[in-house]
Design an enzyme around this catalytic site. Structure first.
Site, PDB file in Angstrom:
ATOM      1  N   TYR A 160      -5.950  12.762   7.233  1.00  0.00           N
ATOM      2  CA  TYR A 160      -6.430  11.382   7.059  1.00  0.00           C
ATOM      3  C   TYR A 160      -6.846  10.831   8.420  1.00  0.00           C
ATOM      4  O   TYR A 160      -6.162  11.031   9.429  1.00  0.00           O
ATOM      5  CB  TYR A 160      -5.307  10.543   6.443  1.00  0.00           C
ATOM      6  CG  TYR A 160      -5.644   9.095   6.272  1.00  0.00           C
ATOM      7  CD1 TYR A 160      -6.737   8.704   5.502  1.00  0.00           C
ATOM      8  CD2 TYR A 160      -4.872   8.108   6.870  1.00  0.00           C
ATOM      9  CE1 TYR A 160      -7.054   7.368   5.340  1.00  0.00           C
ATOM     10  CE2 TYR A 160      -5.169   6.768   6.709  1.00  0.00           C
ATOM     11  CZ  TYR A 160      -6.259   6.402   5.943  1.00  0.00           C
ATOM     12  OH  TYR A 160      -6.558   5.081   5.791  1.00  0.00           O
ATOM     13  N   GLU A 191       0.836  -1.207   0.000  1.00  0.00           N
ATOM     14  CA  GLU A 191       0.000   0.000   0.000  1.00  0.00           C
ATOM     15  C   GLU A 191       0.870   1.256   0.000  1.00  0.00           C
ATOM     16  O   GLU A 191       1.563   1.537   0.970  1.00  0.00           O
ATOM     17  CB  GLU A 191      -0.887   0.016   1.250  1.00  0.00           C
ATOM     18  CG  GLU A 191      -1.720  -1.240   1.431  1.00  0.00           C
ATOM     19  CD  GLU A 191      -2.493  -1.218   2.746  1.00  0.00           C
ATOM     20  OE1 GLU A 191      -2.604  -0.141   3.369  1.00  0.00           O
ATOM     21  OE2 GLU A 191      -2.965  -2.286   3.167  1.00  0.00           O
ATOM     22  N   HIS A 223       0.678  -2.491  10.122  1.00  0.00           N
ATOM     23  CA  HIS A 223       0.394  -1.054  10.217  1.00  0.00           C
ATOM     24  C   HIS A 223      -1.052  -0.856  10.646  1.00  0.00           C
ATOM     25  O   HIS A 223      -1.789  -1.806  10.859  1.00  0.00           O
ATOM     26  CB  HIS A 223       0.710  -0.355   8.896  1.00  0.00           C
ATOM     27  CG  HIS A 223      -0.088  -0.841   7.725  1.00  0.00           C
ATOM     28  ND1 HIS A 223       0.131  -2.056   7.134  1.00  0.00           N
ATOM     29  CD2 HIS A 223      -1.114  -0.271   7.050  1.00  0.00           C
ATOM     30  CE1 HIS A 223      -0.715  -2.220   6.132  1.00  0.00           C
ATOM     31  NE2 HIS A 223      -1.497  -1.155   6.068  1.00  0.00           N
TER      32      HIS A 223
HETATM   33 FE   LIG Z   1      -3.320  -0.659   5.074  1.00  0.00          FE
END
Ligand SMILES: [Fe+2]
Length: 440
Positions: free
Chosen positions: A349, A340, A370
């Protein structure tokens, strides 16, 4: 919702077969390649797929132009045209975050091609399989100069600064909040509409970007075909020295012309560049509980030969309502077999309290753990849940690829990295107290 504001006329409809003339009668009637074309134009086919691909995958456009593309000077290597456009050679599974690309990286006048910086690549453009992530900064327009990419399609995500993209097939306005796809082989030049410009590029060596299948969602939702805009034919008749930069096998080459290559007076076909306004995206989501996978926000996908497995998906996180009950609403902690690469066009975000800033980026590679940072976890675990809008002024996106990115030396230079990134998870505390179940 308003249509994209532009005085540039555009055609609508993803996957359509278009026919457009800057001068009425420029396209031959009844056949593609007559003995003599109208007005003395030359006919030239641009193929975006093998001749024999199935009809629904067959991409080609017929161009009717003042001079054929074949009339150009000797091709020479030109690595100096974009010194930071390089192949990735470094591997690390570490979670990485980058600061926004510094405009002062190039001290002198820098156009869109000179200001390209590669973050990572995977695969081999000469075997037409793989993906690359680039950035760009620019403070000047491309003058009497254009570019085309033999290696694949470019999906351009502007983050700052408006662009006017002149392509062989016509003009496209491109602003932050919109994207453009320039298919393999199409020549284009970039003019700046503001003092400077910055953004992200996803390149696919494999196939082409297309709309994802909707499956059980049905025939509506996500990106609608009618919201994709294509250029109308637009030509210039200029006899001036022109430089063409070509990316071929990951390397740059240059040749000269004695005229502008933007001399296509009419074209018909289904292989063309396009733009899309991301505010037109129609999100779907959970309406009772739990957090859906981010694949629900896929705008465009580049499919692999394995059903359901993308070479890369382009995914956005648009402003939307969150209504899930008794749910941890930010993105969950996870490890993913995909890689990603995330960028932020504007705003904040929802999975990161700080550090992920507009123009910056993060990379969470295959199976690297993550998720929300400690501050966000704490806040989202205790907040009172009611229907709420998130991301009101925000627009994040992700290039989610099944390929493992090899990073460039630029990408691993600590000068460009947020070297403290992984600290955002270090204050996560043990919450469970399981002493009653302890085994001696
Ligand atoms: Fe992710």
């Amino acid at each position: 919702m308003e249509k994209p504001t532009s005085t540039i006329p555009l055609l609508s409809g993803y996957g359509s077969y278009f026919e457009t003339e800057a001068i009425v009668g420029a396209i031959p009637k009844g056949q593609n390649n007559p003995q003599k074309c109208p007005f003395g134009l030359y006919a030239e086919q641009l193929s975006g797929s093998a001749f024999t691909m199935p009809r629904e995958k067959n991409l080609r456009t017929w161009l009717y132009r003042i001079l054929p593309s074949v009339k150009h000077g000797k091709v020479v290597a030109a690595p100096e045209e974009a010194p930071f456009l390089t192949e990735g050679t470094n591997l690390t599974p570490e979670r990485l975050r980058w600061k926004p690309l510094d405009y002062s990286l190039f001290e002198k006048s820098t156009d869109f091609i000179q200001g390209l910086v590669t973050v990572g690549t995977q695969g081999d453009p000469t075997s037409r399989d793989g993906v690359a992530v680039h950035l760009y900064v620019a403070n000047s327009s491309m003058e009497n100069k254009c570019f085309f990419n033999s290696d694949g399609d470019w999906l351009i995500v502007p983050q700052e600064g408006g662009l006017r993209v002149q392509t062989e097939l016509g003009l496209l306005p491109l602003h932050p909040g919109h994207i453009a796809v320039i298919p393999r082989g199409v020549k284009f030049r970039v003019e700046l509409l503001d003092e400077k410009a910055r953004g992200y590029i996803c390149e696919v060596y494999t196939g082409h970007f297309e709309l994802p299948d909707l499956g059980l969602i049905g025939s509506n939702g996500l990106a609608a075909p009618r919201d994709f805009h294509y250029p109308v034919a637009y030509y210039e008749e200029k006899e001036v020295p022109f430089t063409v930069i070509q990316k071929y096998g990951g390397q740059l080459f240059r040749f000269s012309l004695d005229h502008s290559p933007f001399d296509v007076v009419g074209w018909h076909g289904n292989y063309a560049p396009f733009i899309y306004d991301l505010s037109r995206f129609c999100p779907v989501n959970s309406v009772l509980y739990d957090h859906m996978d981010p694949s629900i926000f896929t705008v465009l996908t580049c499919k692999s030969s394995v059903p359901g497995l993308a070479v890369v998906d382009f995914v956005i996180f648009p402003p939307r309502w969150m209504t899930q009950e008794h749910t941890f609403r930010p993105p969950y902690f996870h490890r993913n077999c995909m890689t990603e690469y995330m960028g932020l066009i504007r705003g904040i975000y929802d999975a990161k309290a700080e550090g992920f800033v507009p123009g910056g980026a993060s990379l969470h590679s295959m199976m690297s753990a993550h998720g929300p940072d400690a501050t966000t976890f704490e806040k989202a675990s205790h907040m009172e849940l009611s229907p709420s809008r998130i991301g009101e002024e925000s627009l994040a996106f992700m290039f989610e690829t099944s390929r493992v990115l090899k990073l460039t030396d630029w990408a691993l230079d600590p000068k460009h990295l947020d070297v403290h990134y992984i600290e955002c998870w270090q204050s996560l505390k043990k919450l469970a107290s399981l002493s009653l179940n302890k085994v001696d």
